[in-house]
Write a protein that holds these residues in place. Structure first.
Motif, PDB file in Angstrom:
ATOM      1  N   LEU A  37       0.842  -1.196   0.000  1.00 38.65           N
ATOM      2  CA  LEU A  37       0.000   0.000   0.000  1.00 38.65           C
ATOM      3  C   LEU A  37       0.880   1.250   0.000  1.00 38.65           C
ATOM      4  CD1 LEU A  37      -2.912   1.076   0.108  1.00 38.65           C
ATOM      5  CD2 LEU A  37      -2.705   1.102   2.605  1.00 38.65           C
ATOM      6  N   VAL A  38       0.639   2.111  -0.969  1.00 41.44           N
ATOM      7  CA  VAL A  38       1.384   3.361  -1.114  1.00 41.44           C
ATOM      8  C   VAL A  38       0.384   4.501  -1.212  1.00 41.44           C
ATOM      9  CG1 VAL A  38       2.881   4.729  -2.651  1.00 41.44           C
ATOM     10  CG2 VAL A  38       3.388   2.305  -2.221  1.00 41.44           C
ATOM     11  N   ALA A  39       0.702   5.625  -0.603  1.00 39.76           N
ATOM     12  CA  ALA A  39      -0.155   6.802  -0.682  1.00 39.76           C
ATOM     13  C   ALA A  39       0.665   8.017  -1.087  1.00 39.76           C
ATOM     14  CB  ALA A  39      -0.849   7.060   0.654  1.00 39.76           C
ATOM     15  N   THR A  40       0.010   8.915  -1.810  1.00 39.99           N
ATOM     16  CA  THR A  40       0.587  10.215  -2.127  1.00 39.99           C
ATOM     17  C   THR A  40      -0.555  11.212  -2.154  1.00 39.99           C
ATOM     18  OG1 THR A  40       2.097  11.416  -3.615  1.00 39.99           O
ATOM     19  CG2 THR A  40       0.387  10.060  -4.654  1.00 39.99           C
ATOM     20  N   ALA A  41      -0.231  12.484  -2.241  1.00 41.78           N
ATOM     21  CA  ALA A  41      -1.249  13.527  -2.339  1.00 41.78           C
ATOM     22  C   ALA A  41      -0.852  14.465  -3.463  1.00 41.78           C
ATOM     23  CB  ALA A  41      -1.375  14.295  -1.025  1.00 41.78           C
ATOM     24  N   VAL A  42      -1.853  14.998  -4.157  1.00 43.35           N
ATOM     25  CA  VAL A  42      -1.541  15.840  -5.303  1.00 43.35           C
ATOM     26  C   VAL A  42      -2.607  16.904  -5.487  1.00 43.35           C
ATOM     27  CG1 VAL A  42      -2.681  14.244  -6.906  1.00 43.35           C
ATOM     28  CG2 VAL A  42      -0.983  15.831  -7.780  1.00 43.35           C
ATOM     29  N   ASP A  43      -2.139  18.116  -5.822  1.00 43.43           N
ATOM     30  CA  ASP A  43      -3.035  19.179  -6.275  1.00 43.43           C
ATOM     31  C   ASP A  43      -2.740  19.428  -7.748  1.00 43.43           C
ATOM     32  OD1 ASP A  43      -0.625  20.537  -6.257  1.00 43.43           O
ATOM     33  OD2 ASP A  43      -1.147  21.831  -4.567  1.00 43.43           O
ATOM     34  N   THR A  44      -3.328  20.450  -8.320  1.00 47.39           N
ATOM     35  CA  THR A  44      -3.183  20.700  -9.755  1.00 47.39           C
ATOM     36  C   THR A  44      -1.725  20.808 -10.181  1.00 47.39           C
ATOM     37  OG1 THR A  44      -5.351  21.770  -9.911  1.00 47.39           O
ATOM     38  CG2 THR A  44      -3.730  22.342 -11.598  1.00 47.39           C
ATOM     39  N   GLY A  45      -0.893  21.424  -9.362  1.00 52.74           N
ATOM     40  CA  GLY A  45       0.506  21.625  -9.728  1.00 52.74           C
ATOM     41  C   GLY A  45       1.330  20.360  -9.762  1.00 52.74           C
ATOM     42  N   GLY A  46       0.811  19.255  -9.195  1.00 51.19           N
ATOM     43  CA  GLY A  46       1.608  18.034  -9.127  1.00 51.19           C
ATOM     44  C   GLY A  46       1.129  16.908 -10.024  1.00 51.19           C
ATOM     45  N   VAL A  47       0.163  17.165 -10.886  1.00 48.79           N
ATOM     46  CA  VAL A  47      -0.412  16.101 -11.704  1.00 48.79           C
ATOM     47  C   VAL A  47       0.634  15.475 -12.621  1.00 48.79           C
ATOM     48  CG1 VAL A  47      -2.073  15.578 -13.537  1.00 48.79           C
ATOM     49  CG2 VAL A  47      -2.764  16.972 -11.576  1.00 48.79           C
ATOM     50  N   THR A  48       1.416  16.312 -13.313  1.00 45.41           N
ATOM     51  CA  THR A  48       2.451  15.781 -14.206  1.00 45.41           C
ATOM     52  C   THR A  48       3.406  14.873 -13.447  1.00 45.41           C
ATOM     53  OG1 THR A  48       2.359  17.667 -15.717  1.00 45.41           O
ATOM     54  CG2 THR A  48       4.392  16.387 -15.698  1.00 45.41           C
ATOM     55  N   ALA A  49       3.837  15.318 -12.277  1.00 48.58           N
ATOM     56  CA  ALA A  49       4.776  14.526 -11.487  1.00 48.58           C
ATOM     57  C   ALA A  49       4.202  13.154 -11.146  1.00 48.58           C
ATOM     58  CB  ALA A  49       5.137  15.281 -10.208  1.00 48.58           C
ATOM     59  N   VAL A  50       2.938  13.091 -10.788  1.00 51.75           N
ATOM     60  CA  VAL A  50       2.347  11.826 -10.358  1.00 51.75           C
ATOM     61  C   VAL A  50       2.212  10.847 -11.523  1.00 51.75           C
ATOM     62  CG1 VAL A  50       0.282  10.759  -9.352  1.00 51.75           C
ATOM     63  CG2 VAL A  50       1.219  12.819  -8.360  1.00 51.75           C
ATOM     64  N   THR A  51       2.083  11.342 -12.749  1.00 51.27           N
ATOM     65  CA  THR A  51       2.048  10.408 -13.883  1.00 51.27           C
ATOM     66  C   THR A  51       3.355   9.628 -13.971  1.00 51.27           C
ATOM     67  OG1 THR A  51       2.845  12.039 -15.515  1.00 51.27           O
ATOM     68  CG2 THR A  51       0.467  11.893 -15.183  1.00 51.27           C
ATOM     69  N   ALA A  52       4.475  10.286 -13.697  1.00 52.98           N
ATOM     70  CA  ALA A  52       5.768   9.591 -13.700  1.00 52.98           C
ATOM     71  C   ALA A  52       5.870   8.627 -12.528  1.00 52.98           C
ATOM     72  CB  ALA A  52       6.908  10.601 -13.660  1.00 52.98           C
ATOM     73  N   LEU A  53       5.377   9.031 -11.364  1.00 51.44           N
ATOM     74  CA  LEU A  53       5.380   8.146 -10.200  1.00 51.44           C
ATOM     75  C   LEU A  53       4.577   6.879 -10.488  1.00 51.44           C
ATOM     76  CD1 LEU A  53       5.870   7.387  -7.248  1.00 51.44           C
ATOM     77  CD2 LEU A  53       3.956   8.882  -6.620  1.00 51.44           C
ATOM     78  N   ILE A  54       3.419   7.032 -11.096  1.00 50.56           N
ATOM     79  CA  ILE A  54       2.567   5.878 -11.413  1.00 50.56           C
ATOM     80  C   ILE A  54       3.303   4.897 -12.318  1.00 50.56           C
ATOM     81  CG2 ILE A  54       0.520   5.179 -12.727  1.00 50.56           C
ATOM     82  CD1 ILE A  54      -0.843   7.748 -11.671  1.00 50.56           C
ATOM     83  N   ARG A  55       3.914   5.418 -13.378  1.00 57.00           N
ATOM     84  CA  ARG A  55       4.584   4.529 -14.327  1.00 57.00           C
ATOM     85  C   ARG A  55       5.807   3.868 -13.692  1.00 57.00           C
ATOM     86  NH1 ARG A  55       6.473   6.021 -19.288  1.00 57.00           N
ATOM     87  NH2 ARG A  55       5.711   4.095 -20.219  1.00 57.00           N
ATOM     88  N   SER A  56       6.495   4.565 -12.814  1.00 62.86           N
ATOM     89  CA  SER A  56       7.660   3.960 -12.156  1.00 62.86           C
ATOM     90  C   SER A  56       7.234   2.848 -11.206  1.00 62.86           C
ATOM     91  CB  SER A  56       8.470   5.027 -11.411  1.00 62.86           C
ATOM     92  OG  SER A  56       7.810   5.486 -10.241  1.00 62.86           O
ATOM     93  N   LEU A  57       6.121   3.025 -10.513  1.00 63.59           N
ATOM     94  CA  LEU A  57       5.613   1.969  -9.631  1.00 63.59           C
ATOM     95  C   LEU A  57       5.207   0.740 -10.442  1.00 63.59           C
ATOM     96  CD1 LEU A  57       3.460   4.120  -7.188  1.00 63.59           C
ATOM     97  CD2 LEU A  57       5.395   2.677  -6.523  1.00 63.59           C
ATOM     98  N   ALA A  58       4.520   0.977 -11.559  1.00 61.00           N
ATOM     99  CA  ALA A  58       4.067  -0.141 -12.388  1.00 61.00           C
ATOM    100  C   ALA A  58       5.237  -0.939 -12.931  1.00 61.00           C
ATOM    101  CB  ALA A  58       3.210   0.389 -13.539  1.00 61.00           C
ATOM    102  N   GLU A  59       6.331  -0.265 -13.250  1.00 64.51           N
ATOM    103  CA  GLU A  59       7.480  -0.943 -13.850  1.00 64.51           C
ATOM    104  C   GLU A  59       8.353  -1.631 -12.816  1.00 64.51           C
ATOM    105  OE1 GLU A  59      11.330   0.328 -16.545  1.00 64.51           O
ATOM    106  OE2 GLU A  59       9.369   1.163 -17.046  1.00 64.51           O
ATOM    107  N   ASN A  60       8.509  -1.021 -11.655  1.00 64.12           N
ATOM    108  CA  ASN A  60       9.510  -1.511 -10.706  1.00 64.12           C
ATOM    109  C   ASN A  60       8.943  -2.099  -9.412  1.00 64.12           C
ATOM    110  OD1 ASN A  60      11.737  -0.668 -12.363  1.00 64.12           O
ATOM    111  ND2 ASN A  60      11.238   1.439 -11.793  1.00 64.12           N
ATOM    112  N   SER A  61       7.693  -1.804  -9.103  1.00 62.12           N
ATOM    113  CA  SER A  61       7.049  -2.379  -7.916  1.00 62.12           C
ATOM    114  C   SER A  61       5.577  -2.634  -8.241  1.00 62.12           C
ATOM    115  CB  SER A  61       7.189  -1.422  -6.720  1.00 62.12           C
ATOM    116  OG  SER A  61       6.823  -2.050  -5.516  1.00 62.12           O
ATOM    117  N   PRO A  62       5.333  -3.535  -9.188  1.00 61.82           N
ATOM    118  CA  PRO A  62       3.984  -3.690  -9.754  1.00 61.82           C
ATOM    119  C   PRO A  62       2.936  -4.232  -8.789  1.00 61.82           C
ATOM    120  CG  PRO A  62       5.456  -5.416 -10.564  1.00 61.82           C
ATOM    121  CD  PRO A  62       6.313  -4.437  -9.827  1.00 61.82           C
TER     122      PRO A  62
END
Length: 331
Positions: free
Chosen positions: A9-34
């Motif tokens: 279980l992983v949690a993060t928080a995001v507002d409008t300014g962080g949406v781009t960043a979270v797309t990279a976080l999502i893809r990195s989790l899927a690739e390295n900690s699926p």
């Protein structure tokens, strides 16, 4: 047993300014900690922004849910840093947001995961409130203000949080009091260091490697393979070139990556030529600071190559190329 408990279980928080960043976080989790289940606390995101994040997660097969966050909890929170948003304080209320969970890994929105998170998730926390890596770059002012000590003050961008103890000891209630204090040097991080003092399981720096501080790490840590890259501070890889920016760009969805690279290329050509000329003249003139900068640039390039080449495999000395091993660094 619920599906969420069979995963990390992983949690993060995001507002409008962080949406781009979270797309990279999502893809990195899927690739390295699926095996990760990601919970995103939405800080006033629009419907389109939430749809984008779910679409990215669905494309890469990462189980993800978006949870609206009550921003009223953040009223009165101290904000001093221009690069920080109220979303940072959301981590203080995870015990209430996830009432049926005993532990969660918190990742800042500006992180990318390069290795399996299972070893972190399974740590024995004992009576500790969090597990986190020491912050090597914090100002002495905040160490003193929080009552911590050098080597014990931690960075809050990557944490394993003991939710069961947080609820039992009503830590979130105490956090609401502390987060309005006017003397918070590092906002939520200051609050966490005050509340968790003496009850922190310290992690190795590879679990929270500050990408923009690469040149300031000791040589031994520069050679280590990060498990989580943290793009903390004012420099961000979606705003301009910076250390490990190539690694970050790898994890952006293709359309966002192309737009980001296009933005980088808009720096005036004459300005880029001027900077290159200065570096060349400095090297020809044998100026020590330019030689040291050149050595660090080679070391950084080698580190980026290793991560891009071995991003899904554990690093080992045998896997490093002769070119990488030959990149000599200043101590």
């Amino acid at each position: 047993m619920s599906e969420i408990r069979r995963h990390i279980l992983v949690a993060t928080a995001v507002d409008t300014g962080g949406v781009t960043a979270v797309t990279a976080l999502i893809r990195s989790l899927a690739e390295n900690s699926p095996q990760t289940v990601l919970v995103i606390l939405s800080i006033d995101l629009s419907g389109d922004e939430e749809d984008l994040l779910i679409t990215v997660a669905d494309r890469v097969g990462l189980t993800t849910s978006i949870m609206p966050f009550d921003t009223g909890l953040l009223d009165g929170a101290t904000l001093r840093s221009s690069h920080l948003s109220r979303a940072a304080y959301a981590r203080l209320f995870l015990a209430e947001c996830l009432p049926n969970e005993d532990r969660v890994i918190w990742l800042d929105a500006d992180t990318v995961v390069l290795d399996d998170l299972a070893p972190l998730s399974q740590l024995d926390l004992g009576d500790n409130l969090v597990a986190a890596a020491p912050d090597l770059f914090i100002d002495e002012e905040d160490i003193v203000a929080t009552g911590s000590r050098n080597g014990l003050y931690f960075n809050s961008g990557v944490m394993l949080i003991n939710l069961a103890l947080w609820r039992k000891e009503a830590i979130s209630r105490s956090a609401r009091v502390h987060m309005t204090a006017p003397d918070l040097v590092c906002e939520d991080q200051s609050v966490l260091n005050r509340l968790c003092a003496g009850r922190v399981l310290l992690l190795e720096h590879v679990w929270n490697f500050h990408a923009g501080r690469f040149a300031e790490y000791p040589a031994s840590l520069r050679r280590a393979r990060p498990k989580v890259l943290h793009f903390c501070g004012q420099r961000k890889p979606w705003l301009g070139p910076m250390p490990f920016g190539r690694v970050y760009l790898h994890y952006l969805p293709e359309d966002i990556r192309k737009a980001t690279i296009t933005t980088f290329s808009q720096e005036p050509l004459l300005r880029r030529m001027e900077l290159a000329q200065r570096r060349i003249l400095g090297l020809l003139g044998a100026r020590p600071k330019h030689w040291k900068a050149g050595q660090l640039a080679l070391a950084l390039a080698a580190a980026e190559r290793r991560l891009l080449r071995q991003r899904a495999e554990p690093a080992s000395a045998a896997e490093e190329s002769a070119q990488d091993r030959g990149a000599r660094e200043p101590a």
